[in-house]
Write a protein that holds these residues in place. Structure first.
Motif, PDB file in Angstrom:
ATOM      1  N   ARG A 297     -24.531   2.769  -9.298  1.00 42.72           N
ATOM      2  CA  ARG A 297     -23.971   1.600  -8.610  1.00 42.72           C
ATOM      3  C   ARG A 297     -23.202   2.029  -7.362  1.00 42.72           C
ATOM      4  NH1 ARG A 297     -24.178  -3.201  -6.467  1.00 42.72           N
ATOM      5  NH2 ARG A 297     -22.189  -4.323  -6.496  1.00 42.72           N
ATOM      6  N   LYS A 298     -22.449   3.108  -7.484  1.00 41.39           N
ATOM      7  CA  LYS A 298     -21.670   3.614  -6.353  1.00 41.39           C
ATOM      8  C   LYS A 298     -22.571   3.971  -5.178  1.00 41.39           C
ATOM      9  CE  LYS A 298     -18.416   7.308  -5.130  1.00 41.39           C
ATOM     10  NZ  LYS A 298     -17.661   8.492  -5.645  1.00 41.39           N
TER      11      LYS A 298
ATOM     12  N   ASN B  21     -25.514   2.573  -4.681  1.00 42.71           N
ATOM     13  CA  ASN B  21     -26.367   1.416  -4.404  1.00 42.71           C
ATOM     14  C   ASN B  21     -27.824   1.666  -4.791  1.00 42.71           C
ATOM     15  OD1 ASN B  21     -26.579  -1.285  -3.551  1.00 42.71           O
ATOM     16  ND2 ASN B  21     -27.313  -0.671  -1.524  1.00 42.71           N
TER      17      ASN B  21
ATOM     18  N   GLN C 156     -22.699   3.790 -13.559  1.00 40.90           N
ATOM     19  CA  GLN C 156     -21.619   3.587 -12.588  1.00 40.90           C
ATOM     20  C   GLN C 156     -21.850   4.424 -11.338  1.00 40.90           C
ATOM     21  OE1 GLN C 156     -18.240   4.600 -15.023  1.00 40.90           O
ATOM     22  NE2 GLN C 156     -17.941   2.505 -15.752  1.00 40.90           N
TER      23      GLN C 156
END
Length: 276
Positions: free
Chosen positions: A221-222, A224, A218
């Protein structure tokens, strides 16, 4: 194949030998031939209390079979504490890059792979490689310790709600302050310079909760940052290859989970082929 044990303590003795005379070492698994290849530096697990043989040579030989040079780091564990293991890993990465030409390694294609607490160490290098305390020491060159990819098997990641307390306490003690706890909670430390990652875990892991891997994914993902995450439904902690070869007394083989290695090899090949 050139198989050699390298004393990574030299040329710097950054913390002196422990009372048991322990010195961190790295074993090489270098493929023959003149072709330049990518490489994987492996950090076995063991709760920062020891380094597991089941997550060492068997992993190296599998990466060899896939066409990668491999290295196994036997890093400092308790009673030696942070930043000693991370210094060991930084030094090992610099040794590999210093010898890349001689060993026919593509110096821009070196991944660090870790399992359990070794996964915490590998991920720590991924997020902390540019910290000032990891440079300026004899044998560690600024920026040379950055891995090009992370491979994390059932990693310890967090010091928060889903902590594996034994690993974190072995690394920083039971009385660490909040600042150090946050520094070792790696989902809080992911940044734009963190390399891409392949992460796998089992849902049934009752030692290091699967949330550790999910939190790291996560955070990536934050920011990128590309990653590949596999969560297998069954299987205990510490499966290594999940084959008969690496099965322990209290666990058998898990053929479905064993697919992680092939998936990882494909991912790593693609990451290296598409590097910029």
């Amino acid at each position: 194949m050139l198989n050699e044990i390298i004393d990574i303590w030299k040329p710097y003795k950054y913390d002196g030998e422990g009372p048991d005379g322990f010195r961190p070492t790295m074993t090489t698994y270098i493929l023959a031939g003149q072709r330049k290849r990518g490489a994987v530096l492996i950090c076995p697990g063991g709760g920062y209390a020891f380094t597991s043989d089941r997550e060492a040579e068997p992993i190296a030989l599998q990466f060899n079979a896939a066409g990668f040079h491999a290295f196994v780091l036997y890093y400092s564990v308790a009673p030696r504490r942070h930043p000693q293991p991370l210094l060991d890993l930084s030094r090992a990465m610099c040794i590999i890059k210093d010898n890349a030409e001689e060993w026919n390694i593509d110096a821009d294609e070196i991944a660090v792979c870790g399992f359990s607490a070794g996964g915490h160490l590998a991920a720590s290098l991924g997020v902390h490689w540019s910290e000032p305390y990891l440079s300026g020491l004899d044998g560690i060159k600024e920026g040379m310790n950055r891995p090009d990819a992370l491979i994390l098997g059932y990693p310890v990641i967090t010091s928060g709600q889903f902590v594996h307390r034994g690993s974190i306490e072995n690394l920083i003690g039971s009385d660490a302050d909040k600042s150090l706890l946050n520094e070792m909670s790696l989902e809080l430390q992911v940044n734009d310079k963190t390399p891409p990652a392949f992460i796998w875990h089992t849902y049934a892991d009752d030692a290091v909760p699967v949330e550790n891997s999910m939190l790291f994914a996560q955070a990536m993902r934050k920011h990128n940052i590309p990653f590949e995450l596999h969560i297998f439904p069954d299987g205990p902690h510490g499966l290594s290859l999940a084959t008969e070869e690496t099965a322990a007394e209290n666990m058998g083989a898990y053929p479905h989970v064993a697919a992680w290695m092939k998936l990882c090899e494909e991912w790593l090949t693609e990451i290296f082929e598409n590097k910029t």
